[in-house]
Every structure is written in structure tokens, then in C-alpha cells.
Design a protein around this motif. Structure first.
Motif, mmCIF file in Angstrom:
data_model
loop_
_atom_site.group_PDB
_atom_site.id
_atom_site.type_symbol
_atom_site.label_atom_id
_atom_site.label_comp_id
_atom_site.label_asym_id
_atom_site.label_seq_id
_atom_site.Cartn_x
_atom_site.Cartn_y
_atom_site.Cartn_z
ATOM 1 N N HIS A 167 0.834 -1.205 0.000
ATOM 2 C CA HIS A 167 0.000 0.000 0.000
ATOM 3 C C HIS A 167 0.872 1.260 0.000
ATOM 4 O O HIS A 167 0.601 2.214 -0.732
ATOM 5 C CB HIS A 167 -0.912 0.012 1.227
ATOM 6 C CG HIS A 167 -2.136 -0.845 1.093
ATOM 7 N ND1 HIS A 167 -3.070 -0.663 0.091
ATOM 8 C CD2 HIS A 167 -2.576 -1.893 1.846
ATOM 9 C CE1 HIS A 167 -4.045 -1.555 0.225
ATOM 10 N NE2 HIS A 167 -3.768 -2.316 1.279
ATOM 11 N N ARG A 168 1.901 1.253 0.809
ATOM 12 C CA ARG A 168 2.713 2.457 0.966
ATOM 13 C C ARG A 168 3.615 2.712 -0.232
ATOM 14 O O ARG A 168 3.864 3.874 -0.597
ATOM 15 C CB ARG A 168 3.558 2.366 2.237
ATOM 16 C CG ARG A 168 4.447 3.588 2.473
ATOM 17 C CD ARG A 168 4.979 3.665 3.887
ATOM 18 N NE ARG A 168 3.914 3.935 4.859
ATOM 19 C CZ ARG A 168 4.134 4.244 6.142
ATOM 20 N NH1 ARG A 168 5.387 4.345 6.589
ATOM 21 N NH2 ARG A 168 3.124 4.456 6.963
ATOM 22 N N ASN B 78 3.279 1.365 -3.500
ATOM 23 C CA ASN B 78 2.723 1.021 -4.813
ATOM 24 C C ASN B 78 3.300 -0.298 -5.313
ATOM 25 O O ASN B 78 3.896 -0.379 -6.390
ATOM 26 C CB ASN B 78 3.003 2.138 -5.829
ATOM 27 C CG ASN B 78 2.288 1.901 -7.155
ATOM 28 O OD1 ASN B 78 1.218 1.305 -7.207
ATOM 29 N ND2 ASN B 78 2.892 2.360 -8.240
ATOM 30 N N GLU C 18 -6.362 -7.222 1.029
ATOM 31 C CA GLU C 18 -6.735 -5.801 1.008
ATOM 32 C C GLU C 18 -6.627 -5.161 -0.386
ATOM 33 O O GLU C 18 -6.200 -4.012 -0.536
ATOM 34 C CB GLU C 18 -5.867 -5.016 2.001
ATOM 35 C CG GLU C 18 -6.067 -5.445 3.452
ATOM 36 C CD GLU C 18 -5.236 -4.622 4.423
ATOM 37 O OE1 GLU C 18 -4.621 -3.620 3.978
ATOM 38 O OE2 GLU C 18 -5.194 -4.973 5.613
ATOM 39 N N ILE D 287 -4.593 -5.793 -2.735
ATOM 40 C CA ILE D 287 -3.250 -5.857 -3.321
ATOM 41 C C ILE D 287 -3.142 -7.106 -4.197
ATOM 42 O O ILE D 287 -3.526 -8.199 -3.785
ATOM 43 C CB ILE D 287 -2.165 -5.891 -2.231
ATOM 44 C CG1 ILE D 287 -2.199 -4.607 -1.389
ATOM 45 C CG2 ILE D 287 -0.786 -6.104 -2.853
ATOM 46 C CD1 ILE D 287 -1.899 -3.346 -2.164
#
Length: 305
Positions: free
Chosen positions: A24-25, A27, A55, A57
Motif C-alpha cells: 500500500h505504501r 505502490n 486488502e 493488493i
């Protein structure tokens, strides 16, 4: 060299959560380096991350084959490198997440494998995997370094090669620790007492989620289930004596816990000696921020040539 991040660690150390948070942080997309999660039919015992845990990803190399088809490190190496290329082509960060040390080493370094031998004569029938791997370590500790402790077929093959007079050089000639990627590798760990408690709780959770039913259903469709390579994984192979009425459910659960704890010890030893990495204590309140800061520095730093 292209950059990749690796989140390795012992069983039940929180690798999935860490990997998803980093994706998430930064990319990123995740490539699973788990030798059991590749099988579509093995869900609970493999601790495969659920869609909720992912989530949103993208995860690669989960559910890519059937238990009827053996999946080995050479195939993983090919598939994972293809996934890395595809992720880089999108301008995203490949994050390798898993605890199978040989998979990670074979991916990052210039490992070259002989064609997989489909049938290896097991002249050590009746000897459990732990004892067999210990035999290999005692006979040739250097040769043992190129074999994952859970890969019985390759352990047997290596022992047979040693008996046939093969040298360490011949066994290792295709295992080159020459990095193919600029890799930032983390190993998640903690106090052994805490770790063992996490492992025991995870096994209890798997049972509550229906692991016995999962294996029972598979056995119903394939009476020769436990002859398959995939079912030699910890968390599955212990069901054979249970379904043969040789041990109780309680003894089965304790056997899974014991074997998982032993495997965790082997993972620690493997990464300590075979895979240079930054060790992170998962009990630390700022574990994620520590990893995140180091990944930031890694990404912003120069790319190795």
C-alpha cells in the motif's frame, strides 16, 4: 539491477500483514514465496491469505497449480522472475513475501537447476523428513545447504548422489550466489517462546476453521492423497496417521504444532547462514515504520550495477 523487496520470516511471524502494508505504501504487488500456497486445493493448512487479508493488493503465485501436479523450486524461479518483470513493467515495486528460504535464494541469485527428475527412488522409506535431513547434514553439511529441509525428494536425491560418489562441487556447480536483483531482504522474528505460542495458536485456529474437513474432502476424492508431493507439507501430512486411526485428534494437533515449531527453527538457521537479511523483531511497536524507513532509503538509493 532491478530493485525488489523481500519480506521473509518464520511461520506465524506476520509476513502477510507486513507485505500488504508495504505494498500500500510503496505502490507494490506481492509475489508469494510459499511452497504450499501455490496449490489451489490447500487453503487452511497453508495459511494462505484470504481476499480480505490481501486488502486489494495483487498477489502472484497463489493458487497457480493443482496438488496433482508437483511444483518445484525451478518452476517457482521461472514464474516469480516473470512476475517481477511484469510488475516492474507497470512501474510498481515487487515485494516477495514468504518463508521458503530456498525459493527466495533461487529467485534472487543465479541458481541453475538440472531438469527435475519425476521419480526418485526413496531408499530411506520409514525415516521421517527431520531425521533424513539431519543425516544429510551429518554426511555433508555443505551439500545440505542447497536443499530445503522440507523437500524430501531432493534430500533423497542428494543422499543418493553422495552415495554414488558425487563431490560437493558437482552438487553445487549450478548453485551460484551471484545476485540477479538489487534485493532488500528482511527477516521477521521474535523471542522463541513468543513465536512458539503464536504457532500453537495458529494451529488451533486452523482446526477451528475446518482443516480436518478440508483434508477429509480431498481424501474422499483421492484415496491416494497422501502419496502426492503437496501433501507432504506440515499441517497436511500429519493427517495420514489420524485417518488411519493410528493417532488421536489431540495427538495429531500436537504433532502439527511440534513439526511447525521444528520447521521454524530450521527457517531461522537457514536465513541466519544462507540468506543475508535485516532481522526485524515483530514485537517491536515500530517494526513496520522501521522496515518502511529502510525501504524508502533503499528505493531512493543508487541501483546496484
Amino acid at each position: 539491477m532491478k530493485k525488489i523487496v523481500v519480506i521473509a520470516g518464520v511461520t506465524a511471524s506476520g509476513k502477510t500483514k507486513m507485505g500488504v502494508a508495504l505494498a500500500h505504501r510503496f505502490n507494490g504487488e506481492i509475489i508469494s514465496a510459499d511452497s504450499v500456497a501455490v496449490y489451489r486445493e490447500l487453503n487452511i493448512g497453508s495459511a494462505k491469505p484470504s481476499m480480505e487479508e490481501r486488502e486489494g493488493i495483487i498477489h502472484h503465485l497463489i493458487d497457480v497449480t493443482s496438488i496433482e501436479e508437483p511444483y518445484h523450486v525451478a518452476q517457482f524461479q521461472k514464474d516469480a522472475r516473470a512476475a517481477i518483470a511484469a510488475i516492474h513493467a507497470k512501474g510498481k515495486l515487487p515485494i516477495i513475501v514468504g518463508g521458503t528460504g530456498l525459493y527466495i535464494n533461487a529467485l534472487v541469485n543465479d541458481y541453475r537447476f538440472e531438469e527435475e527428475v519425476p521419480d526418485v527412488k526413496d531408499s530411506f522409506e520409514g525415516i521421517d523428513d527431520d531425521t533424513l535431513y539431519q543425516m544429510l547434514q551429518e554426511r555433508d553439511s555443505e551439500a545440505a545447504q542447497s536443499v530445503h529441509p522440507n523437500n524430501r525428494k531432493r534430500i533423497v536425491r542428494t543422499l543418493n548422489m553422495l552415495q554414488d560418489g558425487k563431490t560437493k562441487t558437482e552438487i553445487h556447480e549450478n548453485q551460484k550466489n551471484v545476485a540477479l536483483f538489487d534485493a532488500c531482504i528482511f527477516f521477521l522474528q521474535t523471542d522463541r517462546v513468543v513465536l512458539y505460542e503464536r504457532i500453537n495458536k495458529r494451529v488451533d485456529m486452523m482446526m477451528a476453521q475446518g482443516l480436518e474437513s478440508e483434508v477429509s474432502c480431498l481424501l474422499h476424492h483421492n484415496p491416494k492423497l497422501f502419496e502426492l508431493q503437496a501433501l507432504q507439507a506440515i499441517g497436511y501430512r500429519e493427517f495420514e496417521p489420524f485417518f488411519n486411526h493410528e493417532i488421536s485428534a489431540e495427538a495429531r494437533d500436537e504433532l502439527i504444532k511440534r513439526n511447525t515449531r521444528r520447521f521454524a527453527k530450521r527457517q531461522i538457521t537457514w536465513f541466519k547462514h544462507q540468506t543475508p537479511s535485516q532481522w526485524i523483531d515483530i514485537q517491536s511497536s515500530n517494526a513496520f515504520e522501521t522496515v518502511s524507513q529502510r525501504v524508502t532509503q533503499f528505493i531512493q538509493g543508487p541501483t546496484e550495477s
